[in-house]
Design an enzyme around this catalytic site. Structure first.
Site, PDB file in Angstrom:
ATOM      1  N   GLY A  46       0.819  -1.208   0.000  1.00 42.64           N
ATOM      2  CA  GLY A  46       0.000   0.000   0.000  1.00 42.64           C
ATOM      3  C   GLY A  46       0.845   1.247   0.000  1.00 42.64           C
ATOM      4  CD  GLU A  62       1.423   3.382  -3.400  1.00 43.80           C
ATOM      5  OE1 GLU A  62       2.373   2.583  -3.242  1.00 43.80           O
ATOM      6  OE2 GLU A  62       1.594   4.612  -3.482  1.00 43.80           O
ATOM      7  CD  GLU A  66       4.104  -0.830  -1.794  1.00 44.50           C
ATOM      8  OE1 GLU A  66       3.474  -1.753  -1.236  1.00 44.50           O
ATOM      9  OE2 GLU A  66       4.301   0.272  -1.263  1.00 44.50           O
ATOM     10  CD  GLU A 117      12.717 -11.229   1.064  1.00 45.20           C
ATOM     11  OE1 GLU A 117      12.184 -12.342   0.870  1.00 45.20           O
ATOM     12  OE2 GLU A 117      13.429 -10.957   2.045  1.00 45.20           O
TER      13      GLU A 117
END
Length: 153
Positions: A46, A62, A66, A117
Site C-alpha cells: 500500500g 500501489e 510494489e 521482497e
C-alpha cells in the site's frame, strides 16, 4: 489558495494512505518494507493516495508498483493511524490508513518501489517473519487469518 506540500517524513498534514489485503490459495500477499516507517517489517502492500484518486485506484496502483500484481480493490475493511515522533517529539510520520480487501487478478510477485521482497504467505509461515503488528491485527481481527489457522473467513 495556499497549497500544502505533503511528503512522507515530517508532513504538514496527515497523509491518507491505503493498504490492499489480498488472498490467494489460503495465503496473504505481503511485502517486506524497504523504507520507513516499519522498514524491514512485513506488511500488506500500500501507500499514499494521490489527489483525485479513489481509494480503490490507489490500492490497485500501489499494489502494482510494489508487487507487480494486478488486483481489484473492493471495499474498505479497516482504518487506523500511524503517528511516529522523533527524539525531539516532532511528528516524523502521520498516516491515516484505510485497508481494502482486494481480489488477485494476475501477475508474478516481484518487488517494486517500496518493497525489498514480496510473497504469498501462509499463516504458518508468519511465525518466522517480522510481521508489522498492525498487519497482524487486521489479518486476525477482520479475516481471522492468524498464526494458527491458514484459512481466512
Amino acid at each position: 489558495m495556499d497549497k500544502k506540500i505533503i511528503s512522507g517524513a515530517y508532513p504538514e498534514l496527515p497523509i491518507v494512505a491505503v493498504g490492499a489485503v489480498v488472498f490467494k490459495d489460503n495465503k496473504v500477499l505481503l511485502i517486506r518494507r524497504a523504507k520507513p516507517p516499519a522498514k524491514g517489517m512485513w506488511s500488506i502492500p500500500g501507500g499514499s493516495v494521490n489527489l483525485g484518486e479513489t481509494l480503490q485506484q490507489a490500492a490497485e496502483r500501489e499494489t502494482l508498483e510494489e508487487t507487480n500484481l494486478m488486483i481489484q480493490a473492493i471495499k474498505p475493511v479497516y482504518t487506523f493511524e500511524v503517528i511516529e515522533k522523533d527524539d525531539n517529539n516532532q511528528v516524523r510520520f502521520h498516516y491515516v490508513i484505510i485497508d481494502l480487501v482486494a481480489d488477485y487478478i494476475s501477475g508474478i510477485p516481484l518487488p517494486g518501489d517500496d518493497a525489498d521482497e514480496v510473497r504469498w504467505v501462509s499463516s504458518k509461515e508468519m511465525k518466522n517473519l517480522d510481521i508489522n503488528p498492525r498487519t497482524l491485527k487486521v489479518l486476525n481481527s477482520v479475516f481471522r487469518f492468524n498464526m494458527v489457522d491458514d484459512k481466512p473467513t
